[in-house]
Design a protein around this motif. Structure first.
Motif, PDB file in Angstrom:
ATOM      1  N   SER A  74      63.908 102.168   4.170  1.00 47.77           N
ATOM      2  CA  SER A  74      65.131 101.649   3.566  1.00 47.77           C
ATOM      3  C   SER A  74      65.651 100.439   4.329  1.00 47.77           C
ATOM      4  N   ASN A  75      64.796  99.891   5.187  1.00 49.14           N
ATOM      5  CA  ASN A  75      65.172  98.689   5.912  1.00 49.14           C
ATOM      6  C   ASN A  75      65.014  97.466   5.006  1.00 49.14           C
ATOM      7  N   VAL A  76      65.664  96.386   5.375  1.00 46.64           N
ATOM      8  CA  VAL A  76      65.621  95.160   4.586  1.00 46.64           C
ATOM      9  C   VAL A  76      64.365  94.382   4.965  1.00 46.64           C
ATOM     10  N   ARG A  77      63.683  93.882   3.941  1.00 47.56           N
ATOM     11  CA  ARG A  77      62.437  93.153   4.164  1.00 47.56           C
ATOM     12  C   ARG A  77      62.470  91.883   3.317  1.00 47.56           C
ATOM     13  N   MET A  78      61.979  90.805   3.885  1.00 44.48           N
ATOM     14  CA  MET A  78      61.831  89.574   3.107  1.00 44.48           C
ATOM     15  C   MET A  78      60.652  89.784   2.162  1.00 44.48           C
ATOM     16  N   ASP A  79      60.944  89.908   0.894  1.00 43.12           N
ATOM     17  CA  ASP A  79      59.932  90.329  -0.065  1.00 43.12           C
ATOM     18  C   ASP A  79      59.551  89.204  -1.017  1.00 43.12           C
ATOM     19  N   LEU A  80      59.255  88.043  -0.470  1.00 44.94           N
ATOM     20  CA  LEU A  80      58.860  86.936  -1.338  1.00 44.94           C
ATOM     21  C   LEU A  80      57.445  87.125  -1.863  1.00 44.94           C
ATOM     22  N   LEU A  81      56.552  87.549  -1.001  1.00 49.33           N
ATOM     23  CA  LEU A  81      55.156  87.723  -1.381  1.00 49.33           C
ATOM     24  C   LEU A  81      54.676  89.163  -1.245  1.00 49.33           C
ATOM     25  N   TYR A  82      55.345  89.933  -0.424  1.00 53.30           N
ATOM     26  CA  TYR A  82      54.880  91.253  -0.019  1.00 53.30           C
ATOM     27  C   TYR A  82      54.600  92.168  -1.204  1.00 53.30           C
ATOM     28  N   HIS A  83      55.464  92.184  -2.193  1.00 56.34           N
ATOM     29  CA  HIS A  83      55.293  93.107  -3.321  1.00 56.34           C
ATOM     30  C   HIS A  83      54.081  92.759  -4.189  1.00 56.34           C
ATOM     31  N   ARG A  84      53.583  91.536  -4.094  1.00 56.39           N
ATOM     32  CA  ARG A  84      52.437  91.115  -4.899  1.00 56.39           C
ATOM     33  C   ARG A  84      51.102  91.454  -4.245  1.00 56.39           C
ATOM     34  N   TRP A  85      51.133  91.751  -2.951  1.00 58.07           N
ATOM     35  CA  TRP A  85      49.890  92.004  -2.227  1.00 58.07           C
ATOM     36  C   TRP A  85      49.359  93.404  -2.510  1.00 58.07           C
ATOM     37  N   SER A  86      48.071  93.569  -2.261  1.00 58.09           N
ATOM     38  CA  SER A  86      47.464  94.899  -2.387  1.00 58.09           C
ATOM     39  C   SER A  86      47.905  95.763  -1.207  1.00 58.09           C
ATOM     40  N   ASP A  87      47.668  97.062  -1.331  1.00 58.71           N
ATOM     41  CA  ASP A  87      48.036  97.974  -0.239  1.00 58.71           C
ATOM     42  C   ASP A  87      47.296  97.622   1.052  1.00 58.71           C
ATOM     43  N   ARG A  88      46.057  97.211   0.935  1.00 59.15           N
ATOM     44  CA  ARG A  88      45.263  96.851   2.117  1.00 59.15           C
ATOM     45  C   ARG A  88      45.830  95.606   2.804  1.00 59.15           C
ATOM     46  N   THR A  89      46.214  94.605   2.031  1.00 56.78           N
ATOM     47  CA  THR A  89      46.805  93.389   2.615  1.00 56.78           C
ATOM     48  C   THR A  89      48.142  93.714   3.265  1.00 56.78           C
ATOM     49  N   ARG A  90      48.927  94.553   2.605  1.00 58.44           N
ATOM     50  CA  ARG A  90      50.204  94.977   3.203  1.00 58.44           C
ATOM     51  C   ARG A  90      49.971  95.686   4.531  1.00 58.44           C
ATOM     52  N   ALA A  91      48.966  96.543   4.576  1.00 55.17           N
ATOM     53  CA  ALA A  91      48.664  97.266   5.818  1.00 55.17           C
ATOM     54  C   ALA A  91      48.263  96.298   6.921  1.00 55.17           C
ATOM     55  N   TRP A  92      47.480  95.267   6.587  1.00 57.45           N
ATOM     56  CA  TRP A  92      47.108  94.262   7.596  1.00 57.45           C
ATOM     57  C   TRP A  92      48.338  93.524   8.122  1.00 57.45           C
ATOM     58  N   VAL A  93      49.173  93.083   7.208  1.00 61.15           N
ATOM     59  CA  VAL A  93      50.375  92.347   7.605  1.00 61.15           C
ATOM     60  C   VAL A  93      51.316  93.241   8.414  1.00 61.15           C
ATOM     61  N   ASP A  94      51.499  94.478   7.967  1.00 57.81           N
ATOM     62  CA  ASP A  94      52.366  95.409   8.696  1.00 57.81           C
ATOM     63  C   ASP A  94      51.812  95.732  10.080  1.00 57.81           C
ATOM     64  N   ALA A  95      50.497  95.954  10.171  1.00 59.90           N
ATOM     65  CA  ALA A  95      49.883  96.271  11.463  1.00 59.90           C
ATOM     66  C   ALA A  95      50.027  95.103  12.433  1.00 59.90           C
ATOM     67  N   PHE A  96      49.988  93.893  11.911  1.00 62.69           N
ATOM     68  CA  PHE A  96      50.155  92.721  12.778  1.00 62.69           C
ATOM     69  C   PHE A  96      51.623  92.498  13.134  1.00 62.69           C
ATOM     70  N   SER A  97      52.504  92.587  12.155  1.00 60.86           N
ATOM     71  CA  SER A  97      53.913  92.269  12.397  1.00 60.86           C
ATOM     72  C   SER A  97      54.642  93.339  13.200  1.00 60.86           C
ATOM     73  N   VAL A  98      54.117  94.563  13.215  1.00 59.61           N
ATOM     74  CA  VAL A  98      54.774  95.615  13.984  1.00 59.61           C
ATOM     75  C   VAL A  98      54.727  95.299  15.484  1.00 59.61           C
ATOM     76  N   PHE A  99      53.769  94.480  15.900  1.00 60.49           N
ATOM     77  CA  PHE A  99      53.715  94.098  17.313  1.00 60.49           C
ATOM     78  C   PHE A  99      54.941  93.277  17.728  1.00 60.49           C
ATOM     79  N   ALA A 100      55.447  92.456  16.826  1.00 56.07           N
ATOM     80  CA  ALA A 100      56.673  91.704  17.129  1.00 56.07           C
ATOM     81  C   ALA A 100      57.845  92.658  17.305  1.00 56.07           C
ATOM     82  N   LEU A 101      57.921  93.672  16.453  1.00 53.19           N
ATOM     83  CA  LEU A 101      58.981  94.663  16.569  1.00 53.19           C
ATOM     84  C   LEU A 101      58.845  95.464  17.863  1.00 53.19           C
ATOM     85  N   ILE A 102      57.634  95.874  18.186  1.00 52.96           N
ATOM     86  CA  ILE A 102      57.411  96.641  19.421  1.00 52.96           C
ATOM     87  C   ILE A 102      57.759  95.798  20.635  1.00 52.96           C
TER      88      ILE A 102
END
Length: 168
Positions: A74-102
């Protein structure tokens, strides 16, 4: 995925779920404090502790509820392109971007622990008329940041599992 990672993800999810559900009820505590403050102001019997106690309760509410809201997505996400991507692409982007959060959370946790240690060592108090100790709310903040860090690592493991074609 290894059993240890699956157990970690499930443990962190259960822990943050319970803590988040507890934190939801802090909103009622906050409303009670503010109602008490309003009533005492009408009766001209000002309670000097209500504003600061409401602030402390609000800090506990969002610091302990943050990992739960992250877990529920329920967090806010910049969803300009994210909703159009496949689940696999989302997982790649999330796995990479979570490092910035960590990275951010590790630095935040370091500063919070340092500030809490200072508060405990020197018995830091608020500079208001009520003068409460600051250490308890700083401890709550450290716990909330730590739980958010655990949840972020859990998300990383979920994304890796999704990339491998598995679900946790």
């Amino acid at each position: 995925m290894p059993r240890a990672i699956v157990a970690y993800v499930r443990f962190v999810d259960r822990l943050n779920y319970r803590v988040g559900r507890f934190a939801m009820y802090l909103l009622f505590v906050l409303m009670g404090i503010l109602l008490y403050s309003s009533v005492t102001n009408i009766l001209r019997q000002n309670a000097i502790w209500t504003l600061e106690m409401a602030q402390f309760t609000m800090v506990a509410y969002y610091m302990l509820g943050g990992p739960y809201s992250l877990q529920l997505d329920s967090n806010v996400r910049m969803d300009l392109l994210y909703h159009r991507w496949s689940d696999r692409t989302r997982a790649w982007v999330d796995a990479f971007s979570v490092f910035a959060l960590i990275f951010y959370l590790v630095i935040l946790l370091y500063g919070a622990v340092d500030s809490t240690t200072y508060s405990l060592t020197y018995s830091e108090r608020s500079p208001t008329a009520w003068r409460p100790y600051i250490a308890p709310i700083k401890i709550v903040m450290v716990v909330g940041i730590f739980l958010m860090l655990l949840q972020s690592i859990s998300f990383f493991f979920r994304d890796v599992a999704r990339l491998r074609g598995e679900e946790i």
